[in-house]
Design a protein around this motif. Structure first.
Motif, PDB file in Angstrom:
ATOM      1  N   PHE A  67     -10.943  -6.523   5.924  1.00 17.14           N
ATOM      2  CA  PHE A  67     -10.697  -7.916   5.519  1.00 17.14           C
ATOM      3  C   PHE A  67     -10.078  -7.967   4.126  1.00 17.14           C
ATOM      4  N   LEU A  68     -10.626  -7.209   3.187  1.00 16.71           N
ATOM      5  CA  LEU A  68     -10.116  -7.217   1.809  1.00 16.71           C
ATOM      6  C   LEU A  68      -8.705  -6.635   1.738  1.00 16.71           C
ATOM      7  N   VAL A  69      -8.458  -5.588   2.524  1.00 19.42           N
ATOM      8  CA  VAL A  69      -7.120  -4.990   2.566  1.00 19.42           C
ATOM      9  C   VAL A  69      -6.113  -5.974   3.153  1.00 19.42           C
ATOM     10  N   LYS A  70      -6.508  -6.651   4.212  1.00 21.01           N
ATOM     11  CA  LYS A  70      -5.622  -7.621   4.862  1.00 21.01           C
ATOM     12  C   LYS A  70      -5.278  -8.780   3.928  1.00 21.01           C
ATOM     13  N   LYS A  71      -6.236  -9.175   3.072  1.00 18.71           N
ATOM     14  CA  LYS A  71      -6.002 -10.253   2.109  1.00 18.71           C
ATOM     15  C   LYS A  71      -5.087  -9.802   0.966  1.00 18.71           C
ATOM     16  N   ASP A  72      -4.835  -8.493   0.898  1.00 15.68           N
ATOM     17  CA  ASP A  72      -3.930  -7.917  -0.096  1.00 15.68           C
ATOM     18  C   ASP A  72      -4.402  -8.165  -1.533  1.00 15.68           C
ATOM     19  N   ASN A 152      -0.853 -14.018 -13.758  1.00 15.45           N
ATOM     20  CA  ASN A 152      -0.055 -12.788 -13.746  1.00 15.45           C
ATOM     21  C   ASN A 152       0.214 -12.275 -12.333  1.00 15.45           C
ATOM     22  N   ASN A 153       0.036 -13.171 -11.343  1.00 18.73           N
ATOM     23  CA  ASN A 153       0.309 -12.845  -9.935  1.00 18.73           C
ATOM     24  C   ASN A 153      -0.555 -11.701  -9.401  1.00 18.73           C
ATOM     25  N   ILE A 154      -1.799 -11.650  -9.888  1.00 14.58           N
ATOM     26  CA  ILE A 154      -2.765 -10.669  -9.385  1.00 14.58           C
ATOM     27  C   ILE A 154      -3.846 -11.419  -8.625  1.00 14.58           C
ATOM     28  N   ASP A 155      -3.945 -11.144  -7.328  1.00 13.40           N
ATOM     29  CA  ASP A 155      -4.958 -11.799  -6.503  1.00 13.40           C
ATOM     30  C   ASP A 155      -6.276 -11.038  -6.601  1.00 13.40           C
ATOM     31  N   VAL A 156      -7.359 -11.784  -6.829  1.00 14.92           N
ATOM     32  CA  VAL A 156      -8.681 -11.183  -7.023  1.00 14.92           C
ATOM     33  C   VAL A 156      -9.656 -11.726  -5.983  1.00 14.92           C
ATOM     34  N   GLY A 157     -10.341 -10.837  -5.281  1.00 12.33           N
ATOM     35  CA  GLY A 157     -11.379 -11.225  -4.327  1.00 12.33           C
ATOM     36  C   GLY A 157     -12.766 -11.016  -4.923  1.00 12.33           C
ATOM     37  N   ILE A 158     -13.773 -11.402  -4.162  1.00 15.07           N
ATOM     38  CA  ILE A 158     -15.159 -11.271  -4.617  1.00 15.07           C
ATOM     39  C   ILE A 158     -16.017 -10.707  -3.481  1.00 15.07           C
ATOM     40  N   ILE A 159     -16.852  -9.719  -3.810  1.00 12.29           N
ATOM     41  CA  ILE A 159     -17.895  -9.238  -2.902  1.00 12.29           C
ATOM     42  C   ILE A 159     -19.214  -9.776  -3.422  1.00 12.29           C
ATOM     43  N   SER A 160     -19.889 -10.569  -2.631  1.00  8.69           N
ATOM     44  CA  SER A 160     -21.140 -11.181  -3.065  1.00  8.69           C
ATOM     45  C   SER A 160     -22.240 -10.133  -3.170  1.00  8.69           C
ATOM     46  N   GLU A 161     -23.352 -10.515  -3.769  1.00  5.40           N
ATOM     47  CA  GLU A 161     -24.456  -9.579  -3.972  1.00  5.40           C
ATOM     48  C   GLU A 161     -24.935  -9.034  -2.632  1.00  5.40           C
ATOM     49  N   MET A 165     -21.913 -11.314   3.335  1.00  9.92           N
ATOM     50  CA  MET A 165     -20.772 -12.166   3.643  1.00  9.92           C
ATOM     51  C   MET A 165     -20.527 -12.173   5.145  1.00  9.92           C
ATOM     52  N   LYS A 166     -19.910 -13.242   5.623  1.00  8.48           N
ATOM     53  CA  LYS A 166     -19.642 -13.304   7.063  1.00  8.48           C
ATOM     54  C   LYS A 166     -18.690 -12.198   7.492  1.00  8.48           C
ATOM     55  N   GLU A 167     -17.814 -11.761   6.578  1.00 11.24           N
ATOM     56  CA  GLU A 167     -16.870 -10.688   6.903  1.00 11.24           C
ATOM     57  C   GLU A 167     -17.577  -9.337   7.059  1.00 11.24           C
ATOM     58  N   SER A 168     -18.797  -9.229   6.550  1.00 11.84           N
ATOM     59  CA  SER A 168     -19.581  -7.995   6.691  1.00 11.84           C
ATOM     60  C   SER A 168     -20.389  -7.971   7.978  1.00 11.84           C
ATOM     61  N   LEU A 169     -20.507  -9.119   8.628  1.00 17.83           N
ATOM     62  CA  LEU A 169     -21.390  -9.225   9.791  1.00 17.83           C
ATOM     63  C   LEU A 169     -21.004  -8.300  10.947  1.00 17.83           C
ATOM     64  N   PRO A 170     -19.723  -8.221  11.346  1.00 19.84           N
ATOM     65  CA  PRO A 170     -19.402  -7.302  12.451  1.00 19.84           C
ATOM     66  C   PRO A 170     -19.831  -5.860  12.150  1.00 19.84           C
ATOM     67  N   GLY A 171     -19.594  -5.404  10.929  1.00 18.70           N
ATOM     68  CA  GLY A 171     -20.012  -4.051  10.578  1.00 18.70           C
ATOM     69  C   GLY A 171     -21.516  -3.882  10.609  1.00 18.70           C
TER      70      GLY A 171
END
Length: 337
Positions: A67-72, A152-161, A165-171
């Motif tokens: 998910f994080l890779v896909k979000k670039d 500065n055109n740098i996209d930043v994501g967040i991993i919660s504590e 996260m819902k994106e972690s649920l399948p794993g």
């Protein structure tokens, strides 16, 4: 035993979220001299899934990293303290995937560079650690950092504590699917399963998978962090996530029980009982427990089994975290001889 067709259906949907070839399977084996020889008590060795990216933590990243890779994202902020297992795991896997990990640490607190913080420091360089004053709100600091990077055109994501996260649920659901594999290969079915719970995601994901598959194995969940209300709130959130992500309905929840530790009750606390549990498990079974999660799980689980006279095949899930032992050398040395 759950319906094999339904298991394959859930497995197919879960696997569609994976792009990375991280480990998903761990073995089970019997415990010796844990309570008595006549008890069929097994341990699931998720502690063997990874070294630095330790134990069950790596399961969450099976779906979170793609998910994080896909979000670039070029950078990802990891929420958690310097000694966190999740921070250590995320720092490694983000760096491996060419994403810069960022950690925020209070400036005025004195942290010893030991245990997980020492290991994380081998990965995080000086630009990956952002120190902030205690007077500053962490959320405000993070939002400011993200806005400045965006300029500065740098996209930043967040991993919660805890990567909760819902994106972690399948794993996270791979734990339940792997337990089904263990049962099938060993020709047995577990009546009771014991899990620890920090953020709660691994335990919740297992409960949701069992519930969808109508598996009536009783889950005994020892809450190392949080309370019952927090767990139930997260359970409802992830139940909706499960149904939305996989388009599968959960009609009824499988049986589960929540427990709070009777020893070293606050999160991160340790005491003599915890260290003696670690020593006992090491010398009777050759298994290393960590003092924050797994030692408390095994101590409490043993008490639950005896107090409730539980029968049948029982399974403890060892979630890993053994590297945190390196932060407790002096305390451990007191009990070795």
């Amino acid at each position: 035993m759950a319906n094999k067709t339904q298991i394959e259906k859930l497995k197919f949907k879960v696997n569609s979220y994976f792009l990375e070839n991280y480990p998903q399977q761990s073995r089970i084996h019997k415990l010796k001299n844990f309570i008595s020889e006549e008890k069929n008590i097994y341990i699931k060795r998720d502690d063997e899934l990874g070294f630095g990216a330790s134990g069950s933590k790596i399961r969450k990243y099976l779906s979170l990293i793609p998910f994080l890779v896909k979000k670039d994202y070029q950078e990802v902020i990891i929420i958690g303290g310097p000694y966190s297992n999740n921070v250590l795991t995320a720092a490694q896997l983000l760096t491996e995937n060419n994403i810069k990990p960022i950690v925020f640490i209070p400036k005025n607190k004195k942290y010893k560079i030991t245990g997980n913080f020492l290991l994380s420091s081998l990965i995080l360089n000086e630009t990956s650690i952002i120190y902030f004053d205690d007077s500053e709100k962490l959320q405000d600091k993070i939002e400011l950092y993200i806005r400045e990077k965006k300029i500065n055109n740098i996209d930043v994501g967040i991993i919660s504590e805890g990567a909760n996260m819902k994106e972690s649920l399948p794993g996270a659901i791979t734990l339940a699917l792997d337990i089904f594999r263990n049962e099938l290969e060993s020709n047995l079915e577990f009546s009771h399963i014991f899990l620890d719970s920090g953020s709660g995601l691994m335990a919740i994901a297992t409960l949701l998978a069992f519930s969808f598959l109508n598996k009536q194995t009783k889950l005994h969940i020892v809450q190392i962090a949080g309370d019952e209300n927090e767990f139930l709130k997260e359970l409802e959130i992830h139940r909706k996530n499960f149904e939305n992500i996989f388009q599968l309905e959960i009609k009824h929840l499988s049986p589960f029980y929540l427990y709070s530790p009777n020893v070293a009750k606050s999160f991160g606390a340790t005491n003599a009982t915890v260290f003696k549990t670690i020593l006992s498990m090491g010398r009777t079974n050759g298994i290393l427990l960590d003092p924050i999660y797994s030692a408390k799980l095994f101590f409490e689980g043993k008490k639950i089994i005896i107090d409730n006279q539980l029968k049948g095949n029982l399974l403890f899930v060892h979630s890993g975290g053994g590297l945190s032992l390196f932060g407790f050398e002096e305390k451990l040395q007191k009990y070795i001889h």
